[in-house]
Design an enzyme around this catalytic site. Sequence first.
Site: not given
Length: 93
Positions: A21, A39
Amino acid sequence: MTREIARQARVMGRVQGVAFRVWTQAAARRQGLRGWVHNNDDGSVTTLLVGAEDAVKAMLLALRDGPGAAAVRDVLVDELEDLPDVEGFEITG
């Protein structure tokens, strides 16, 4: 003026716990893209990419590699007809 497009991509493989990320956010910001990354409960990562068509396409290619510790198995891409109203590029979950 460059045409703007929006794509949502689901990245599967070893993509959690490997800074995916943070890497995505940094890479997207370098490309001048707007959107988010988060996520998913199934171990995948989803990202929304909004911006210049060439930058979005370059980012979609980059997602197939990800950061060094990642092992991307597949990237599923959805084309969005309408441009979402997003500013910046954030990690949302």
